[in-house]
Write a protein that holds these residues in place. Sequence first.
Motif, PDB file in Angstrom:
ATOM      1  N   ARG A  16       0.827  -1.206   0.000  1.00  7.91           N
ATOM      2  CA  ARG A  16       0.000   0.000   0.000  1.00  7.91           C
ATOM      3  C   ARG A  16       0.864   1.261   0.000  1.00  7.91           C
ATOM      4  NH1 ARG A  16      -2.824   2.791   4.404  1.00  7.91           N
ATOM      5  NH2 ARG A  16      -1.906   1.268   5.796  1.00  7.91           N
ATOM      6  N   SER A  70       0.360  -6.178   7.906  1.00  5.88           N
ATOM      7  CA  SER A  70      -0.758  -6.851   7.242  1.00  5.88           C
ATOM      8  C   SER A  70      -1.599  -5.908   6.389  1.00  5.88           C
ATOM      9  CB  SER A  70      -1.645  -7.550   8.276  1.00  5.88           C
ATOM     10  OG  SER A  70      -2.187  -6.592   9.168  1.00  5.88           O
ATOM     11  N   THR A  71      -1.477  -4.588   6.613  1.00  5.55           N
ATOM     12  CA  THR A  71      -2.230  -3.630   5.798  1.00  5.55           C
ATOM     13  C   THR A  71      -1.460  -3.209   4.563  1.00  5.55           C
ATOM     14  OG1 THR A  71      -1.367  -1.621   6.860  1.00  5.55           O
ATOM     15  CG2 THR A  71      -3.272  -2.701   7.913  1.00  5.55           C
TER      16      THR A  71
END
Length: 157
Positions: free
Chosen positions: A37, A103-104
């Motif tokens: 991300r 985890s993001t």
Amino acid sequence: MSHFSLASRSAAVLCSTVCLVGGLAVTPVAASTVVNRCGGESKDYVGLDTLDKPFQGSLSVNGTPQDMSITPMGTDGRVKVELNNGKDNPRYAISHLVIRADSTGMGVISFSTFAGDGWSTGLACDKGTRVTQINGIVEIANGVGDKLGVEFSAKRA
């Protein structure tokens, strides 16, 4: 004639069934993939085919500002981290970034400095995954043999 009773044979079948079913219950499940991300790959800091722009920033030691730069040295994740103590006495270290992604998909980096280590405490990406700001901590020598962790902020366009 068998020496085993019907009850003991039933118990053996039951135990086998429980063991078999229990084995199926603990079969590992494939983990989901982490999607980058912001700052989860080396290209987000140093560039992919060509070197990206350096990060320019500063930190403050006992109220005295010091310039800092994090300059890409190779698309393999090498960077030059340079600190200037304000007396035209720059010091630097060249090392590879260590990149971790939670985890993001948000990245966290660590790197070497002249006096020790540095690491991010926060990243910003304006568009996509390319990092445009790094906030973190760098270790500096305090003059008596100890290391001091100092907050920094560095940006690039």
